[in-house]
Design a protein around this motif. Structure first.
Motif, PDB file in Angstrom:
ATOM      1  N   MET A   1       0.314  -3.029   3.477  1.00  0.00           N
ATOM      2  CA  MET A   1      -0.491  -2.611   4.737  1.00  0.00           C
ATOM      3  C   MET A   1      -1.938  -2.961   4.107  1.00  0.00           C
ATOM      4  N   GLU A   2      -2.676  -3.844   4.910  1.00  0.00           N
ATOM      5  CA  GLU A   2      -4.012  -4.620   4.447  1.00  0.00           C
ATOM      6  C   GLU A   2      -5.306  -3.558   5.286  1.00  0.00           C
ATOM      7  N   ILE A   3      -6.030  -3.246   4.571  1.00  0.00           N
ATOM      8  CA  ILE A   3      -7.224  -2.326   5.117  1.00  0.00           C
ATOM      9  C   ILE A   3      -8.226  -3.504   5.575  1.00  0.00           C
TER      10      ILE A   3
ATOM     11  N   GLU B   1      -4.739  -3.489  10.229  1.00  0.00           N
ATOM     12  CA  GLU B   1      -4.055  -4.469  11.025  1.00  0.00           C
ATOM     13  C   GLU B   1      -3.978  -3.845  12.329  1.00  0.00           C
ATOM     14  N   GLY B   2      -4.956  -3.934  12.954  1.00  0.00           N
ATOM     15  CA  GLY B   2      -5.100  -3.439  14.336  1.00  0.00           C
ATOM     16  C   GLY B   2      -4.832  -2.007  14.462  1.00  0.00           C
TER      17      GLY B   2
ATOM     18  N   LYS C   1      -7.461  -5.554   0.686  1.00  0.00           N
ATOM     19  CA  LYS C   1      -6.582  -5.381  -0.254  1.00  0.00           C
ATOM     20  C   LYS C   1      -5.279  -4.689   0.558  1.00  0.00           C
ATOM     21  N   THR C   2      -4.076  -5.328   0.071  1.00  0.00           N
ATOM     22  CA  THR C   2      -2.895  -4.579   0.580  1.00  0.00           C
ATOM     23  C   THR C   2      -2.370  -3.733  -0.338  1.00  0.00           C
ATOM     24  N   PHE C   3      -1.916  -2.517   0.214  1.00  0.00           N
ATOM     25  CA  PHE C   3      -1.209  -1.468  -0.807  1.00  0.00           C
ATOM     26  C   PHE C   3       0.123  -1.172   0.199  1.00  0.00           C
ATOM     27  N   CYS C   4       1.138  -1.407  -0.636  1.00  0.00           N
ATOM     28  CA  CYS C   4       2.418  -1.168  -0.034  1.00  0.00           C
ATOM     29  C   CYS C   4       2.949   0.368   0.154  1.00  0.00           C
TER      30      CYS C   4
END
Length: 309
Positions: free
Chosen positions: A1-3, A27-28, A79-82
């Protein structure tokens, strides 16, 4: 998920003290999280960053907010954190201390909680449902512990124990449990008023009558449960939060607000044994000081099989 973005601002908690409210957009998805703090704290807890200036008698949180905006936000936005674990480890590494004294535990926690809420929302879950899935357990709402009588650091009365609680455990739904607790709370208010006690509330929403002994309070709660039509030990239990670190001085527990007597760990265990034998107590929080490891060991050995729902 990107912040995508992070904002933070100062709000007031239920005590009128400043705390942080963080807003995160991913992401909305837009979420808010605030992090109020307790009145009694141990010295091993993570460091809550306060301004220590003239605003709010030094209790403002602008420093922590600034750390979110100028240090955390640039490091995580776009950045994207899973997973929650990955995100939290990133924050811990960014802070770089054992007690979060660099960024402030209030700054770190508010951002972490936002991410957790956003992750839940992305997966179509409530936060408690996501928590259950991460623990690989069946999702269920917790049993409420309803704080109805305050003492200790939460109230200006002679009670040394900090909280006395109603535990409505024998119900099929959370709403039914909550209803039972609220009804008992109303009966408690009427009972206190009829006996000439003040019915103004203490620091965390419970009443603060001029009672002294824990047994006196528990007897009163049992009476109110009986008046409510619910059944002690069958669908209603009682709980204590002693906050014993507040009582600990030079290796003994001092009941400063009531009798002035001091007790050893063994003495305190005997007090708990007596209370548990007389009342349906199913939870005792912080029964000993954070430094009293021997007291904790003896307590756990004695009560692990005794106090349960």
């Amino acid at each position: 998920m990107e912040i995508k973005d992070i904002h933070a601002f100062e709000v007031l908690d239920s005590r009128g003290r400043p705390t942080i409210c963080c807003k995160m957009i991913c992401e909305g998805i837009e979420v808010l999280a605030s992090v109020p703090s307790g009145a009694s704290r141990g010295d091993k807890e993570a460091i809550e960053l306060r301004d220590e200036d003239n605003r709010f008698f030094g209790q403002g949180v602008r420093k922590a907010i600034n750390n979110i905006i100028t240090r955390i936000k640039p490091a995580v936005v776009y950045k994207t954190f899973c997973s929650q674990e990955e995100f939290d480890h990133f924050l811990l590494d960014l802070d770089g201390t054992k007690n979060k004294s660099n960024l402030g535990a209030n700054a770190v926690l508010s951002v972490s909680l936002c991410f957790f809420k956003a992750l839940a929302k992305k997966n179509g879950l409530e936060p408690w449902q996501l928590c259950a899935s991460l623990l690989e357990e069946e999702a269920s709402l917790p049993i409420p512990l309803i704080n109805v009588i305050n003492g200790g650091a939460h109230a200006d009365n002679p009670l040394d124990f900090q909280e006395f609680m109603i535990v409505p455990f024998g119900f099929d739904t959370f709403s039914e449990a909550l209803r039972a607790g609220v009804e008992i709370f109303y009966i408690l208010k009427k009972t206190l008023a009829a006996r000439g006690h003040t019915v103004s509330v203490g620091d965390e929403g419970g009443f603060a009558p001029k009672l002294q002994a824990p047994g006196e309070v528990l007897e009163l709660l049992c009476e109110c449960v009986s008046k409510s039509g619910y059944i002690l030990g069958e669908n209603i239990g009682l709980a204590l939060d002693v906050a014993a670190s507040e009582l600990f001085k030079s290796g003994r527990y001092v009941f400063r607000k009531s009798s002035g007597e001091s007790f050893t760990s063994d003495d305190l265990i005997s007090i708990y044994e007596d209370l548990v034998s007389r009342y349906p107590i199913i939870s005792i929080e912080d029964p000993f000081s954070q430094e009293d490891f021997e007291g904790w060991q003896k307590f756990c050995q004695k009560f692990t099989q005794t106090i349960r729902v």
